[in-house]
Write an enzyme that holds these catalytic residues in place. Structure first.
Site, PDB file in Angstrom:
ATOM      1  N   ASN A   1      32.253   4.121  22.260  1.00 59.38           N
ATOM      2  CA  ASN A   1      32.955   4.553  21.045  1.00 59.38           C
ATOM      3  C   ASN A   1      33.392   3.295  20.310  1.00 59.38           C
ATOM      4  OD1 ASN A   1      34.694   5.538  19.116  1.00 59.38           O
ATOM      5  ND2 ASN A   1      36.299   6.151  20.555  1.00 59.38           N
TER       6      ASN A   1
ATOM      7  N   GLY B   1      42.681   1.295  25.589  1.00 60.75           N
ATOM      8  CA  GLY B   1      42.884   0.023  24.894  1.00 60.75           C
ATOM      9  C   GLY B   1      44.042  -0.799  25.421  1.00 60.75           C
TER      10      GLY B   1
ATOM     11  N   HIS C   1      39.474  13.056  19.965  1.00 57.73           N
ATOM     12  CA  HIS C   1      39.925  11.779  20.546  1.00 57.73           C
ATOM     13  C   HIS C   1      41.436  11.649  20.325  1.00 57.73           C
ATOM     14  CE1 HIS C   1      40.430   7.489  21.227  1.00 57.73           C
ATOM     15  NE2 HIS C   1      39.260   7.508  21.845  1.00 57.73           N
TER      16      HIS C   1
ATOM     17  N   LYS D   1      34.782   3.080  17.503  1.00 58.82           N
ATOM     18  CA  LYS D   1      35.968   3.294  16.661  1.00 58.82           C
ATOM     19  C   LYS D   1      35.713   2.706  15.255  1.00 58.82           C
ATOM     20  CE  LYS D   1      38.710   3.080  20.833  1.00 58.82           C
ATOM     21  NZ  LYS D   1      40.029   3.089  21.404  1.00 58.82           N
TER      22      LYS D   1
ATOM     23  N   GLU E   1      43.215   9.257  19.467  1.00 63.78           N
ATOM     24  CA  GLU E   1      43.614   8.537  18.250  1.00 63.78           C
ATOM     25  C   GLU E   1      43.603   9.469  17.048  1.00 63.78           C
ATOM     26  OE1 GLU E   1      40.924   5.239  18.712  1.00 63.78           O
ATOM     27  OE2 GLU E   1      42.142   4.497  20.375  1.00 63.78           O
TER      28      GLU E   1
ATOM     29  N   SER F   1      40.086   1.916  29.247  1.00 63.53           N
ATOM     30  CA  SER F   1      39.968   0.551  29.761  1.00 63.53           C
ATOM     31  C   SER F   1      38.899   0.396  30.835  1.00 63.53           C
ATOM     32  CB  SER F   1      41.338   0.058  30.259  1.00 63.53           C
ATOM     33  OG  SER F   1      42.263   0.021  29.195  1.00 63.53           O
TER      34      SER F   1
ATOM     35  N   GLU G   1      40.730  11.151  29.057  1.00 66.32           N
ATOM     36  CA  GLU G   1      41.184   9.836  28.624  1.00 66.32           C
ATOM     37  C   GLU G   1      42.704   9.794  28.602  1.00 66.32           C
ATOM     38  OE1 GLU G   1      37.985   7.709  26.205  1.00 66.32           O
ATOM     39  OE2 GLU G   1      39.080   8.954  24.817  1.00 66.32           O
TER      40      GLU G   1
HETATM   41  C1  PEP Z   1      38.237   5.105  23.871  1.00 68.44           C
HETATM   42  O1  PEP Z   1      38.374   4.708  22.738  1.00 68.44           O
HETATM   43  O2  PEP Z   1      37.797   6.255  24.036  1.00 68.44           O
HETATM   44  C2  PEP Z   1      38.559   4.211  24.971  1.00 68.44           C
HETATM   45  C3  PEP Z   1      38.496   4.693  26.181  1.00 68.44           C
HETATM   46  O3  PEP Z   1      38.900   2.926  24.657  1.00 68.44           O
HETATM   47  P1  PEP Z   1      39.038   1.680  25.684  1.00 68.44           P
HETATM   48  O4  PEP Z   1      37.812   1.706  26.573  1.00 68.44           O
HETATM   49  O5  PEP Z   1      39.073   0.482  24.813  1.00 68.44           O
HETATM   50  O6  PEP Z   1      40.279   1.887  26.485  1.00 68.44           O
END
Ligand code: PEP
Length: 249
Positions: free
Chosen positions: A11, A170, A94, A13, A96, A209, A164
């Protein structure tokens, strides 16, 4: 060994430009060489069409879609539009977007239903906040998100769930294998309760992460069928080892 083939999705983003699509070549090559693993990249909308021409077997996806086909929805993009651009998958719900755009479970469900009806691989994200986990409410929160966000009466098309934990996205704070095993087991049970045998076919991705140095341990957890990867999907150098870790040995 699981019958479900692993799926690793990047992803991007709100990152990337045309030059960054050069990363797709080595990622696609590594995916072909590793074999036995499905790999996708979800760039920003503006890069989907160009990414499609350089996909080399990678599944290109979008990071969101609208639930309606067309209409007066300024700034939004329909399933038909992202498909025409070349997307074969979409991420919905998601965290976010749930935070920044205040998306609710019913809205996420409507998007998921539209995406499935349009034939897209549909990745529905769920995950608790740190305070939920501290209060011991993480499974209840995720269960409620699944109830509200997953399509009703789903039978056709490819539905994927991404767990998630918001506190892991992040932040570098990856969930422990015990956390992941517990939650993925609970999600699997909820999927089977909801969809019967079909619930056993849904791939459940972990996101938060994921990096080269923790991927193998996460992929070894029961009911982990792959990963949704943010930061570490932006370069082939960081993403390829994650893809390789997901390949059957
Ligand atoms: C994500 O954006 O879905 C995500 C898991 O980000 P990251 O791997 O950077 O934690």
């Amino acid at each position: 060994m699981s019958l479900r083939r692993k799926l690793v999705v990047g992803n991007w983003k709100m990152n990337g430009n045309l030059a960054q699509l050069a990363e797709l070549g080595p990622i696609a090559e590594a995916a072909r060489e590793a074999g036995g693993v499905d790999v996708g990249i979800c760039p920003p909308f503006t890069l989907i069409a160009a990414a499609g021409t350089r996909a080399g077997g990678l599944m290109i996806g979008a990071q969101d879609c609208h639930a309606k086909d067309k209409g007066a929805h300024t700034g939004c993009t329909s399933v038909a539009m992202i498909k025409e651009a070349g997307a074969r998958a979409v991420i919905v719900g998601h965290s976010e977007r749930r935070t920044d755009q205040h998306e609710t479970d019913p809205e996420v469900r409507a998007k998921a239903e539209a995406a499935l009806a349009g034939g897209l691989v549909t990745i529905v994200c769920v995950g608790e906040h740190a305070l939920d986990r501290a209060a011991g409410k993480h499974e209840a929160v995720v269960s409620s998100q699944l109830d509200g966000s997953l399509p009703d009466g789903w039978e056709e098309g490819e539905l994927v769930v991404a767990y998630e934990p918001v506190w892991a996205i992040g932040t570098g704070n990856v969930a422990t294998p015990a956390d992941v095993t517990g939650m993925h087991g609970a999600i699997r049970a909820a999927l089977v309760a909801r969809y019967g045998d079909l619930g056993g076919r849904i791939r459940i991705l972990y996101g938060g992460s994921v990096k080269a140095d923790n991927a193998a341990e996460l992929f070894a957890c029961p009911e982990v069928d792959g990963a949704l990867v943010g930061g570490a999907s932006l370069t082939a150098e960081q993403f390829v080892p994650i893809v390789e870790a997901a390949a059957p040995s």
